[in-house]
Design a protein around this motif. Structure first.
Motif, PDB file in Angstrom:
ATOM      1  N   LYS A   1       1.064  -0.629  -0.148  1.00 50.32           N
ATOM      2  CA  LYS A   1      -0.068   0.103  -0.269  1.00 50.32           C
ATOM      3  C   LYS A   1       0.799   0.903  -0.013  1.00 50.32           C
ATOM      4  O   LYS A   1       0.150   2.501  -0.570  1.00 50.32           O
ATOM      5  CB  LYS A   1      -1.020   0.229   0.813  1.00 50.32           C
TER       6      LYS A   1
ATOM      7  N   SER B   1      -4.322   5.091  -0.098  1.00 49.14           N
ATOM      8  CA  SER B   1      -4.364   5.756   0.935  1.00 49.14           C
ATOM      9  C   SER B   1      -6.118   3.855   1.382  1.00 49.14           C
ATOM     10  O   SER B   1      -6.819   3.582  -0.232  1.00 49.14           O
ATOM     11  CB  SER B   1      -5.686   6.841   1.570  1.00 49.14           C
ATOM     12  N   PHE B   2      -6.007   4.379   2.339  1.00 50.98           N
ATOM     13  CA  PHE B   2      -7.619   3.044   1.994  1.00 50.98           C
ATOM     14  C   PHE B   2      -8.637   4.049   1.493  1.00 50.98           C
ATOM     15  O   PHE B   2      -9.559   3.067   1.511  1.00 50.98           O
ATOM     16  CB  PHE B   2      -8.371   2.975   4.004  1.00 50.98           C
TER      17      PHE B   2
ATOM     18  N   LEU C   1      -8.675   2.960  -1.650  1.00 50.82           N
ATOM     19  CA  LEU C   1      -8.935   0.869  -1.804  1.00 50.82           C
ATOM     20  C   LEU C   1     -10.499   1.104  -2.141  1.00 50.82           C
ATOM     21  O   LEU C   1     -11.323  -0.391  -2.570  1.00 50.82           O
ATOM     22  CB  LEU C   1      -8.208   0.164  -0.963  1.00 50.82           C
ATOM     23  N   GLU C   2     -10.932   1.846  -1.443  1.00 51.21           N
ATOM     24  CA  GLU C   2     -12.401   1.445  -1.178  1.00 51.21           C
ATOM     25  C   GLU C   2     -12.994   1.528  -2.196  1.00 51.21           C
ATOM     26  O   GLU C   2     -14.003   1.098  -2.356  1.00 51.21           O
ATOM     27  CB  GLU C   2     -12.748   3.056  -0.152  1.00 51.21           C
TER      28      GLU C   2
ATOM     29  N   GLU D   1     -13.244   2.337   3.919  1.00 50.53           N
ATOM     30  CA  GLU D   1     -11.850   2.315   4.448  1.00 50.53           C
ATOM     31  C   GLU D   1     -11.798   1.658   5.476  1.00 50.53           C
ATOM     32  O   GLU D   1     -10.825   1.443   5.601  1.00 50.53           O
ATOM     33  CB  GLU D   1     -11.730   4.011   4.590  1.00 50.53           C
TER      34      GLU D   1
ATOM     35  N   ILE E   1     -11.676  -2.352   5.087  1.00 52.46           N
ATOM     36  CA  ILE E   1     -10.000  -2.479   4.732  1.00 52.46           C
ATOM     37  C   ILE E   1      -9.200  -2.377   5.742  1.00 52.46           C
ATOM     38  O   ILE E   1      -7.967  -3.671   5.299  1.00 52.46           O
ATOM     39  CB  ILE E   1     -10.415  -1.161   3.349  1.00 52.46           C
ATOM     40  N   ALA E   2      -8.741  -1.150   6.178  1.00 52.58           N
ATOM     41  CA  ALA E   2      -8.481  -1.370   7.309  1.00 52.58           C
ATOM     42  C   ALA E   2      -7.687  -2.762   8.480  1.00 52.58           C
ATOM     43  O   ALA E   2      -7.244  -2.963   8.676  1.00 52.58           O
ATOM     44  CB  ALA E   2      -8.265  -0.297   8.006  1.00 52.58           C
TER      45      ALA E   2
ATOM     46  N   PHE F   1      -6.532  -5.250   6.312  1.00 50.93           N
ATOM     47  CA  PHE F   1      -5.151  -5.427   6.988  1.00 50.93           C
ATOM     48  C   PHE F   1      -4.550  -6.275   7.955  1.00 50.93           C
ATOM     49  O   PHE F   1      -3.492  -6.644   7.667  1.00 50.93           O
ATOM     50  CB  PHE F   1      -4.685  -4.280   6.774  1.00 50.93           C
TER      51      PHE F   1
ATOM     52  N   LEU G   1      -7.792  -6.520  -4.812  1.00 48.74           N
ATOM     53  CA  LEU G   1      -7.480  -5.667  -3.107  1.00 48.74           C
ATOM     54  C   LEU G   1      -5.877  -6.243  -4.165  1.00 48.74           C
ATOM     55  O   LEU G   1      -4.750  -5.606  -4.104  1.00 48.74           O
ATOM     56  CB  LEU G   1      -7.236  -6.381  -1.895  1.00 48.74           C
TER      57      LEU G   1
END
Length: 147
Positions: free
Chosen positions: A15, A21-22, A25-26, A33, A36-37, A40, A54
């Motif tokens: 990343k 950024s998250f 990725l959203e 986000e 998604i975090a 991770f 992803l």
């Protein structure tokens, strides 16, 4: 100190290398986000489609798909968090947890707020006296069953 799983380290490194950024990725995953975090950190599990999207966005091997779709062991463990930001949330629960419980019971009855049927949003609120963090937790109320 929290141990970060090897896959998490790979995800964060990729990343960073991609400059994503998250929030970026959203738009790739169609998920929030914060979720998604959590993925991770292996606090959430992806579908095969989400894992594939992803990993492709991060330029990582699709060999990691099975690990991202597997069920995870959630939580920090039986420790008091030492990271200052995470500890503040622990402290908030120490100070306001019982008052929150009383107000929820007063409004809904005897039960809990789901952490499964749940969303968490984090917003930045600009303020001339210093920017503020707005955290919104939204969980389904689950009454205790009587039998």
């Amino acid at each position: 100190m929290m141990t970060i799983p090897e896959i998490s380290q790979k995800l964060f490194a990729a990343k960073k290398a991609k400059g994503l950024s998250f929030a970026d990725l959203e738009s790739v995953l169609g998920r929030d986000e914060v979720w998604i975090a959590a993925l991770f950190y292996r606090q959430a599990s992806a579908s095969e489609e989400e894992a594939t999207k992803l990993l492709e966005a991060l330029g990582l091997s699709l060999d990691l798909v099975p690990e991202l779709v597997s069920s995870t062991v959630k939580g920090l463990g039986p420790i008091v968090p030492t990271d200052p930001l995470v500890y503040r949330f622990y402290e908030i629960m120490q100070v306001y947890g019982m008052p929150m419980k009383e107000v929820i019971h007063e409004k809904f009855g005897d039960g809990i707020m789901s952490a499964i049927d749940f969303t968490l949003d984090i917003e930045k609120v600009e303020d001339p006296k210093g920017d503020r963090v707005l955290v919104t937790m939204n969980g389904k109320f689950l009454p205790y069953k009587k039998w």
